[in-house]
Design a protein around this motif. Structure first.
Motif, mmCIF file in Angstrom:
data_model
loop_
_atom_site.group_PDB
_atom_site.id
_atom_site.type_symbol
_atom_site.label_atom_id
_atom_site.label_comp_id
_atom_site.label_asym_id
_atom_site.label_seq_id
_atom_site.Cartn_x
_atom_site.Cartn_y
_atom_site.Cartn_z
ATOM 1 N N ASP A 111 0.817 -1.287 -0.004
ATOM 2 C CA ASP A 111 -0.017 0.166 -0.010
ATOM 3 C C ASP A 111 0.806 1.226 0.203
ATOM 4 O O ASP A 111 0.640 2.294 -0.762
ATOM 5 C CB ASP A 111 -0.738 0.023 1.369
ATOM 6 C CG ASP A 111 -0.542 -0.227 2.596
ATOM 7 O OD1 ASP A 111 1.092 -0.438 2.500
ATOM 8 O OD2 ASP A 111 -0.824 -0.072 3.379
ATOM 9 N N ASP A 114 7.187 3.801 3.633
ATOM 10 C CA ASP A 114 7.488 4.859 4.406
ATOM 11 C C ASP A 114 8.902 4.653 4.777
ATOM 12 O O ASP A 114 9.824 5.233 3.877
ATOM 13 C CB ASP A 114 6.319 4.620 5.765
ATOM 14 C CG ASP A 114 6.321 5.629 6.546
ATOM 15 O OD1 ASP A 114 7.205 6.780 6.526
ATOM 16 O OD2 ASP A 114 5.385 5.782 7.881
ATOM 17 N N THR A 115 9.112 4.190 5.832
ATOM 18 C CA THR A 115 10.775 4.104 6.502
ATOM 19 C C THR A 115 11.326 3.229 5.439
ATOM 20 O O THR A 115 12.437 3.157 5.229
ATOM 21 C CB THR A 115 10.892 3.723 7.720
ATOM 22 O OG1 THR A 115 10.274 2.206 7.956
ATOM 23 C CG2 THR A 115 10.151 4.511 8.635
ATOM 24 N N GLY A 116 10.328 2.223 4.929
ATOM 25 C CA GLY A 116 10.820 0.969 4.263
ATOM 26 C C GLY A 116 11.523 -0.289 4.851
ATOM 27 O O GLY A 116 11.710 -1.195 4.243
ATOM 28 N N THR A 118 10.172 -2.298 7.206
ATOM 29 C CA THR A 118 9.300 -3.486 7.222
ATOM 30 C C THR A 118 9.495 -4.235 5.584
ATOM 31 O O THR A 118 9.673 -5.445 5.684
ATOM 32 C CB THR A 118 7.532 -3.149 7.219
ATOM 33 O OG1 THR A 118 7.557 -2.361 8.530
ATOM 34 C CG2 THR A 118 6.943 -4.571 7.438
ATOM 35 N N LYS A 142 5.802 7.400 0.243
ATOM 36 C CA LYS A 142 6.193 8.382 0.945
ATOM 37 C C LYS A 142 7.700 8.575 1.169
ATOM 38 O O LYS A 142 8.259 7.846 2.363
ATOM 39 C CB LYS A 142 5.484 8.231 2.276
ATOM 40 C CG LYS A 142 5.191 9.524 3.002
ATOM 41 C CD LYS A 142 4.696 9.133 4.614
ATOM 42 C CE LYS A 142 3.459 9.149 4.534
ATOM 43 N NZ LYS A 142 2.868 8.808 6.048
ATOM 44 N N PHE A 164 -0.111 12.050 7.210
ATOM 45 C CA PHE A 164 -0.853 10.862 7.302
ATOM 46 C C PHE A 164 -1.746 10.649 6.344
ATOM 47 O O PHE A 164 -2.672 11.559 6.378
ATOM 48 C CB PHE A 164 -1.258 10.642 8.646
ATOM 49 C CG PHE A 164 -1.583 9.096 9.111
ATOM 50 C CD1 PHE A 164 -0.603 8.123 9.473
ATOM 51 C CD2 PHE A 164 -3.082 8.661 9.005
ATOM 52 C CE1 PHE A 164 -0.991 6.780 9.680
ATOM 53 C CE2 PHE A 164 -3.288 7.404 9.228
ATOM 54 C CZ PHE A 164 -2.420 6.459 9.562
ATOM 55 N N VAL A 165 -2.035 9.716 5.541
ATOM 56 C CA VAL A 165 -3.051 9.338 4.553
ATOM 57 C C VAL A 165 -3.780 8.098 4.791
ATOM 58 O O VAL A 165 -3.384 7.374 5.394
ATOM 59 C CB VAL A 165 -2.536 9.432 2.974
ATOM 60 C CG1 VAL A 165 -1.937 10.607 2.679
ATOM 61 C CG2 VAL A 165 -1.324 8.317 2.839
ATOM 62 N N ASP A 171 -5.325 2.629 6.280
ATOM 63 C CA ASP A 171 -6.176 2.786 7.682
ATOM 64 C C ASP A 171 -5.646 3.924 8.556
ATOM 65 O O ASP A 171 -4.431 4.129 8.418
ATOM 66 C CB ASP A 171 -6.339 1.355 8.183
ATOM 67 C CG ASP A 171 -4.924 1.018 8.974
ATOM 68 O OD1 ASP A 171 -4.039 1.099 8.294
ATOM 69 O OD2 ASP A 171 -5.146 0.878 10.188
#
Ligand code: IMP
Ligand code: MG
Length: 193
Positions: A111, A114-116, A118, A142, A164-165, A171
């Motif tokens: 989806d 972000d930090t990448g 995970t 992002k 935050f989207v 979610d």
């Protein structure tokens, strides 16, 4: 104004705390472009789309229908350990793939990156399983909080600001995944129920 449209305005779809970034049409147009690229690049290959639950389920559903090739899908669920609110990069597999990916051409469907942290770990895990190739499709990128700067997103839907989207699968505390658009949450504190 009809009673019906008033009722629609009273729903989350028009919540004034959301600032719509990309609407239904813009999202569909972009996904058709990505699907056409993948169709062009994966002809004759055994393609598996691996969706990372839960956020990518809607992107997967639209993306797979925009790819004009034989393909299969599979799902993984991971939980990333957080140190306070920051991702640590340690992941636990909550649900593993149903089928082996050895020799297959894999596109991991996410989806948002972000930090990448995970995703880098997840890609390492998948890489150790002998896939013929592994690429990454993320609906949103992002880039500002990225820690794993070497992480390459092969197919990106949209680049978003460091806000935050929600919507289109993403979610806030489990809610808003069903919004048919992507929106910035203007005031996060207001969302807390
Ligand atoms: P990271 O790349 O390891 O930091 O984690 C990315 C995950 O955090 C995504 O798969 C989302 O589940 C979640 N996430 C990051 N940014 C947002 C956002 O703006 N809205 C909703 N979820 C987000
Ligand atoms: Mg996620």
């Amino acid at each position: 104004m009809s009673a019906e449209s008033k009722q629609i305005e009273a729903t989350e779809f028009t919540n004034p705390n959301f600032e719509v970034l990309y609407n239904r049409e813009q999202i569909q147009t972009r996904i058709q472009e990505i699907g056409a690229r993948i169709t062009g690049e994966y002809g004759g290959k055994e393609l598996v789309l691996v969706s990372v639950l839960k956020g990518s389920c809607i992107f997967l559903a639209d993306l797979m229908r925009s790819i004009d090739l034989n393909l299969t899908i599979d799902f993984m669920a991971v939980s990333s350990y957080k140190d306070g609110t920051k991702s640590t990069g340690d992941v636990e597999i909550l649900k593993d793939l149903s089928n082996p990916i050895r020799g297959k051409h894999v596109i991991v469907v996410e989806d948002i990156v972000d930090t990448g942290l995970t995703l880098s770990r997840l890609l390492e895990i998948l890489d150790s399983r002998g896939a013929a190739s592994i690429k990454l499709a993320s609906f949103l990128d992002k880039p500002e909080p990225r820690i794993k700067t070497e992480l390459k997103i092969d197919y990106t839907g949209f680049v978003v600001p460091n806000k935050f989207v929600v919507g289109y699968g993403l979610d806030a505390a489990g809610r808003y995944r069903n919004l048919p658009f992507i929106a910035i949450v203007k005031n996060l504190a207001e969302l807390v129920v």
